[in-house]
Scaffold this motif. Structure first.
Motif: not given
Length: 936
Positions: A130-135, A309-312
């Motif tokens: 996944g892209e950056f900052r997705t966990g 990434k989802g909502r919020g």
């Protein structure tokens, strides 16, 4: 406990680990017993081949590349490996047995675990891209901690290895995650080995080193994390010119990881980056991103997870590829949500305090000594260490608690250090709870009750918490000359049924119910409270209730508790205010003796006992879930899933001061149960209560409440006496009618809401039908248009064929001519290939003949050289022997000449000496004669 007991037979201690991993690999050192030298084994280990199975997994070509291994040695290695461990076909049943050893590591997210079928599996590679900052990295940190937990908590009781290629590993995150799961952060960090890789070659070297470590430390490591797998390859191999080489190197590394996961039953978790597909916009693809690594990485990963990434702050995980799971998605909340249920508003004066947790470890009992089960627990004042192998120098697990009591600590010391401060809080007007938690036969009932016999009002030295608490309350309040009263109640929870052990019915105790108060807390109604006169009276009441409690014999305990029990002590203390008004201060102490968790296969429980054990384990499991939810500040706390947790609702996260005594066994045969108890207790340390002093009641208000209750009971009694059957008073009837009317109003509201929903659904269905009919009409129009369009295209095609018939014929003729030319060229090429093939075959035969003649000549020359060399050696040996004889004779002759010369020289010297002496004497005589002549 000062020293850990030594094990008589060390092989027996590690046998269980060998049994666990025997299906996976055989150590490489075993081949030394089959004619393979230690030097060759060392060379194999240096190349990362540390098991017999790894020999099967390595090609002959790669084995020959190892320095010092010839083709003959490689053939012998393969033959030996086949003897020790077959790599041929097996039945699906046998393979199912191997797959049964697969373990799952929880990701820390319930939704992601459900999506993954339980978590990250061992014996496979799980890729998260996944892209950056997705966990991706956060999941890697969480897995590194969870892998250390016991299996009942989603772990594997193993260590983790972390290879960082992007500089993202943070010990601080490990500490915070360890705190979430109730693990000592120092022990969590100690159980993770970390390496920073700087190049793709360095990354491969670290993986080879890990293979050797996994083989050496058998069954210790269960997780390998690489974050990320592709980053260094993108740096080391730039551009399309090096793409092929990069993919080859990447494929070799992934092949090594697959072998490691299958050899050592390890879960491999790798992270991957993504890239945008430039051509996806032309194909109307909703998500143009795809993982890096191409088909090489796609086919190597067993499970592929796509994180976006989802909502919020929400992230979405999708099963992108898996051999046994369907393609599905699940949301993952990344931020901790605040707990709304069971959350009290913090008023002024209220202070949140942590639950006090102490651990008590008993001594080994006869059953454990007879089984030769060694001691694996070492206690200190506030620290406890659990070693898997008593011979290990370093502790396997380390826990810290408020207090830790070893086998040498008696009942009095436990009471003075733990219970006396709680009794002071009870006398101050607080509600307090003390409950014992642990495995069966670890001393919970002994700690809570102990020996209830007394001698002249003096309790036994083995008396437990309850009798000592009764004596302490009366002794302290009588010394203070206080005006007080004490009531006790005693209930048990057996097979999810609450029973009053102090009821007047000796055969069948009264069944009780839990009702909700205004704060939605469970309150017990209908149980009997006994006003006791002194501590001895209270102990007699306790004995009477204990007789009715369900007890039975199991393989672990002669008197095993088959139910949970709650002994409640209520203290009323009168206080006189300055204005002369009397107030009553009320404090309660709940003493809970929980039944122990059981392993039915070990305790031998059958039929009724097995049903009891299942109910006990279910209620304790719910208690553990409540502790986990409170520790994670979850929105919903599952108190209502068990009557036990409803009884303890105010004690866990409520307004009660709570203390937990966790009891454990020191023996190795209870290792898993001990770890589970300690993990639960360690989590419970993080639960916070907000104790509040009970509201003081005036004497008049209390008397008025008692009078109202007496009048209500008298009215019910009068109504029952006047008529046959069961009757109640008019006031009670009116109250029930009012409650019934309120319930009817709620039911009517629910019916109205249901009717509204039904009407809305009906309207939605009608609108859906209208839309469907419109869609069908449009579809018919499109079909008719398609038919008209097809007919027009057929007509135009026929017209085109008629107008251009000549041109088409010429084109067909040209095509046929070209095909004939191609057939002729093909025949020529086939003839040429056959000619070349004959030449090649003849050349090949000549080469074989030349090779045979050369080999024959070489063998003949070798024999001639051996014959010549043997003859030359014999001649040289003969010549050397002759020379040695000549030298020996020459040496003897020289020795004789030297002796003769020495002897002749000595003779000459002697003759000269004699001559000199004679001359001296003659000269002396001459001189004397001459002197005499002169004198005369």
């Amino acid at each position: 406990m000062n020293e850990i007991e030594q094990v008589p037979d060390q092989e027996a201690e590690i046998q269980e680990f060998e049994d666990e991993d025997e299906l996976f690999y055989t150590e490489i050192d075993e081949i030394q017993n089959h004619g393979i030298g230690a030097a060759d084994i060392s060379k194999l280990k240096s190349a990362g081949i540390c098991t017999v199975r790894a020999i099967h997994m390595t090609t002959r070509k790669n084995l020959c590349k190892i320095k010092g291994l010839s083709e003959a040695k490689v053939d012998k290695l393969k033959e030996t490996a086949t003897k020790l461990q077959s790599a041929s076909f097996m039945t699906a049943t046998e393979f199912s047995l191997i797959r049964s050893k697969v373990m799952y590591i929880s990701t820390g997210s319930k939704s992601l675990d459900a999506l993954m079928g339980g978590g990250i599996p061992t014996m496979s590679i799980t890729e998260a891209f996944g892209e950056f900052r997705t966990g991706k990295t956060q999941i890697a940190h969480t897995l590194s901690v969870v892998a250390q937990l016991p299996p009942v908590m989603g772990g594997t009781n193993g260590k983790a290895a972390f290879i960082d290629t992007e500089g993202t590993f943070r010990p601080e995150r490990i500490k915070s995650i360890a705190a979430r799961f109730g693990i000592d952060h120092e022990a969590a960090l100690e159980n993770i080995i970390f390496a920073r890789a700087y190049t793709s070659e360095h990354q491969m070297e670290l993986i080879i080193e890990l293979a050797a470590r996994f083989a050496e430390e058998r069954g210790v490591y269960r997780l390998l994390v690489i974050d990320s797998i592709i980053a260094l390859f993108r740096t080391d191999y730039a551009g399309r010119g090096e793409l092929a080489e990069r993919q080859q190197k990447l494929n070799i590394m992934l092949s090594r990881l697959i072998k490691i996961s299958e050899e050592f039953n390890v879960a491999v978790y790798i992270t991957n980056q993504i890239q945008a597909d430039p051509g996806s916009n032309m194909m109307f693809v909703s998500d143009p991103r795809k993982p890096i690594g191409g088909h090489v990485l796609a086919h190597a990963s067993t499970v592929r997870l796509y994180l976006r990434k989802g909502r919020g702050d929400e992230r979405v995980a999708k099963v992108y590829d898996s051999p046994d799971m369907p393609e599905a998605e699940a949301p993952i909340p990344m931020k901790r949500k605040r707990r709304r249920s069971n959350e009290h508003s913090v008023k002024e004066g209220e202070k949140a305090i942590n639950i006090q947790v102490v651990v008590r470890c008993r001594a080994r009992i006869e059953r454990e000594i007879a089984a030769n089960s060694p001691v694996i627990v070492k206690t200190a004042a506030r620290e406890l260490q659990v070693r898997l192998n008593p011979l290990d120098i370093l502790p396997h697990k380390t826990y810290t608690f408020d207090r830790v009591f070893g086998p040498e600590v008696n009942q009095k010391k436990v009471f003075d250090n733990v219970v006396v401060p709680i009794l002071n809080e009870v006398r101050a007007g607080y509600n307090c709870t003390l409950f014992a938690y642990g495995q069966t036969s670890t001393g919970k009932t002994f700690t809570m009750e102990g020996n209830l016999n007394t001698n002249n009002d003096i309790i036994s030295s083995d008396a437990g918490v309850i009798p000592r608490a009764l004596h302490n309350i009366y002794e302290t309040l009588e010394e203070e000359s206080a005006d007080f009263s004490v009531k006790v109640s005693y209930i048990e929870l057996y097979n999810e049924e609450l029973k009053d052990l102090l009821s007047s019915d000796d055969t069948d105790p009264r069944k009780l119910k839990i009702l909700d108060d205004n704060n939605k807390k469970g309150v017990l109604h209908g149980h009997e409270e006994v006003l006791i006169q002194n501590a001895e009276h209270g102990i007699r009441v306790l004995k009477q209730g204990s007789i009715k409690r369900h007890m039975a014999q199991t393989n672990y305990n002669k008197n095993s508790s088959r139910s949970h029990s709650v002994f409640c002590i209520t203290v009323h203390i009168k206080e006189t205010m300055p204005d002369g008004e009397d107030l009553l201060k009320v404090g309660k102490l709940y003493l809970v003796d929980l039944a122990g968790s059981e392993n039915i296969s070990r305790t031998g429980a059958e039929n009724i006992r097995a049903k009891e054990a299942g109910t006990i384990n279910k209620s304790l499991l719910t208690l553990g879930r409540c502790i986990n939810s409170l520790n994670e500040h979850a929105i919903h706390i599952p108190y209502r899933e068990s009557k036990l947790t409803r009884l303890l609702q105010d004690s866990l996260g409520g307004r009660t001061k709570t203390c937990i005594i966790a009891t454990i066994s020191p023996a190795k045969q209870s290792y898993e149960e001990t770890l589970s108890t300690l993990d639960y207790a360690h989590r419970a340390k993080n639960i916070q209560n907000k104790p509040v002093v009970n509201q003081r009641v005036t004497k008049k208000a209390l008397i008025k409440e008692y009078i109202c209750e007496i009048e209500r009971l008298k009215a019910d009694l009068t109504a029952a006496r006047e008529k046959n059957g069961v009757y109640i008073s008019k006031e009670e009837f009116d109250r029930l009618v009012d409650e019934n009317s309120d319930l009817n109003n709620k039911i009517n509201q629910f019916i109205a809401v249901d009717n509204h929903n039904r009407n809305a659904f009906r309207e939605f269905s009608e609108s859906l039908l209208s839309v469907t009919s419109q869609f069908e009409s449009k579809l018919d129009e499109l079909k008719s248009m398609h038919i008209v369009f097809g007919e027009s295209m057929v007509n135009k095609t026929n017209e085109f064929m008629e107008n251009h018939a000549m041109d088409i014929a010429e084109c067909l003729k040209y095509i046929n001519d070209r095909l004939d030319q191609f057939d002729q060229q093909r025949d020529n090429m086939e003839h040429l290939l056959k000619t070349e093939e004959k030449a090649s075959s003849s050349l090949y035969e000549e080469l074989i003949k030349f090779r045979q003649e050369t080999t024959k000549n070489l063998i003949q020359k070798e024999q001639e050289l051996r014959t010549k060399s043997t003859t030359m050696l014999e001649n040289l040996k003969h010549e050397l022997s002759v020379q040695f004889d000549n030298i020996r004779s020459f040496r003897e002759k020289i020795d004789e000449d030297v002796k003769y010369m020495v002897k002749s020289t000595q003779t000459h010297i002697d003759s000269q000496n004699r001559t000199i002496i004679n001359n001296k004497d003659h000269t002396k005589e001459a001189i004397e004669d001459e002197v005499n002549v002169k004198n005369n």
